[in-house]
Design a protein around this motif. Structure first.
Motif, short mmCIF file in Angstrom:
data_model
loop_
_atom_site.label_atom_id
_atom_site.label_comp_id
_atom_site.label_asym_id
_atom_site.label_seq_id
_atom_site.Cartn_x
_atom_site.Cartn_y
_atom_site.Cartn_z
N TYR A 170 4.18 0.14 -11.05
CA TYR A 170 3.94 0.19 -9.62
C TYR A 170 2.96 -0.92 -9.25
O TYR A 170 1.86 -1.00 -9.79
N VAL A 171 3.40 -1.79 -8.36
CA VAL A 171 2.57 -2.90 -7.88
C VAL A 171 2.26 -2.61 -6.41
O VAL A 171 3.13 -2.76 -5.55
N PRO A 172 1.03 -2.18 -6.09
CA PRO A 172 0.71 -1.84 -4.70
C PRO A 172 0.62 -3.06 -3.78
O PRO A 172 0.78 -2.94 -2.57
N ASP A 173 0.36 -4.24 -4.36
CA ASP A 173 0.20 -5.45 -3.56
C ASP A 173 0.69 -6.64 -4.37
O ASP A 173 0.03 -7.07 -5.32
N GLY A 221 0.78 -1.23 0.00
CA GLY A 221 0.00 0.00 0.00
C GLY A 221 0.81 1.27 0.00
O GLY A 221 0.24 2.36 -0.09
N THR A 222 2.15 1.19 0.09
CA THR A 222 2.97 2.39 0.01
C THR A 222 2.70 3.07 -1.33
O THR A 222 2.62 2.42 -2.36
N ALA A 223 2.55 4.38 -1.31
CA ALA A 223 2.25 5.12 -2.54
C ALA A 223 3.39 4.97 -3.55
O ALA A 223 4.56 4.82 -3.17
N ALA A 224 3.03 5.05 -4.81
CA ALA A 224 4.04 4.99 -5.88
C ALA A 224 4.99 6.17 -5.76
O ALA A 224 4.61 7.23 -5.26
N PRO A 260 5.75 -21.11 5.97
CA PRO A 260 5.76 -19.68 5.64
C PRO A 260 4.36 -19.09 5.58
O PRO A 260 3.41 -19.77 5.21
N THR A 261 4.26 -17.84 5.97
CA THR A 261 3.00 -17.12 5.89
C THR A 261 3.07 -16.14 4.72
O THR A 261 4.16 -15.83 4.22
N PRO A 262 1.93 -15.63 4.26
CA PRO A 262 1.97 -14.67 3.15
C PRO A 262 2.88 -13.49 3.48
O PRO A 262 2.95 -13.04 4.62
N ASP A 263 3.60 -13.03 2.47
CA ASP A 263 4.55 -11.93 2.64
C ASP A 263 4.33 -10.93 1.50
O ASP A 263 5.11 -10.86 0.55
N ARG A 264 3.27 -10.19 1.59
CA ARG A 264 2.92 -9.24 0.53
C ARG A 264 3.64 -7.92 0.73
O ARG A 264 3.77 -7.43 1.85
N ARG A 265 4.06 -7.33 -0.39
CA ARG A 265 4.77 -6.06 -0.37
C ARG A 265 4.33 -5.23 -1.59
O ARG A 265 3.70 -5.73 -2.50
N ALA A 266 4.74 -3.96 -1.59
CA ALA A 266 4.58 -3.10 -2.76
C ALA A 266 5.90 -3.14 -3.53
O ALA A 266 6.97 -3.23 -2.93
N PHE A 267 5.82 -3.06 -4.86
CA PHE A 267 7.02 -3.09 -5.70
C PHE A 267 6.97 -1.94 -6.70
O PHE A 267 5.90 -1.54 -7.16
N TRP A 268 8.15 -1.44 -7.04
CA TRP A 268 8.31 -0.42 -8.08
C TRP A 268 9.41 -0.90 -9.01
O TRP A 268 10.54 -1.16 -8.57
#
Length: 195
Positions: free
Chosen positions: A143-146, A25-28, A122-130
């Motif tokens: 930009y991948v918010p999730d 969810g971090t902004a682009a 392992p548990t889900p490890d979702r992040r934002a990617f640029w």
């Protein structure tokens, strides 16, 4: 005679690029060509294979009785992925993604040794990617918010090979239902000379 138009400046070569990660969810980043600020963390050197933007789609075709060709097709699955190999395997942001462990866990003890364990559950490890791909004055930003690493390749340690973490990152829809946002700088397409 048909006049075929071509414009080399409308092509894209992945001549350079980079990747960053941040909490979901971090902004682009504000500007694609400015280094992203915290909480974005650089992922460092990417292998010469660059970045692959994958499309995995499935569809259902509807063919009416009496015809041999469908008269409608419905997309039933549409998944976007990004694949790349990270070479800076000792960078904390990269290790954090590879092992699904928070960066703060990679702290050296008084002897300078960093110790951590890999979980069997392992548990889900979702992040934002640029992701940024640069070709001269042109660029494409993704930009991948999730997103989450959904596939990891084997890691080789040998004399004639650079060790790397090979990942496929699957994108998930955000609150608006979008998986990938684009920020591209591409030249204007010239008008067709015969139009």
């Amino acid at each position: 005679m048909v006049n075929i138009t071509r414009a080399a400046d409308l092509t894209m070569v992945g001549a350079n690029g980079g990747a960053w990660v941040a909490p979901v969810g971090t902004a682009a980043p504000d500007s694609p060509l400015t280094h992203p600020l915290a909480p974005w963390a650089a992922l460092g050197a990417i292998s010469e294979d660059g970045l692959t933007n994958g499309w995995d789609e499935e569809s259902q075709a509807f063919t009416p009785w009496g015809l041999t060709s469908p008269f409608r097709t419905q997309i039933t699955q549409s998944v976007r992925t990004f694949s790349l190999t990270m070479w800076e395997t000792s960078r904390k942001s990269v290790m954090s993604l590879q092992y699904r462990i928070d960066e703060t866990e990679f702290t050296a003890d008084v002897e300078g040794i960093t110790r951590f364990a890999e979980t069997a559950s392992p548990t889900p490890d979702r992040r934002a990617f640029w992701f940024l791909v640069v070709d001269g004055e042109n660029y494409r930003g993704f930009y991948v918010p999730d997103g989450e690493i959904s596939e990891r390749g084997d890691v080789e340690y040998k004399q004639d090979t650079m060790s790397g973490f090979e990942w496929t990152i699957t994108t998930y829809p955000d609150a608006s239902g979008n998986t990938v946002y684009h920020a591209d700088k591409i030249p204007v397409t010239p008008a067709d000379p015969l139009s």
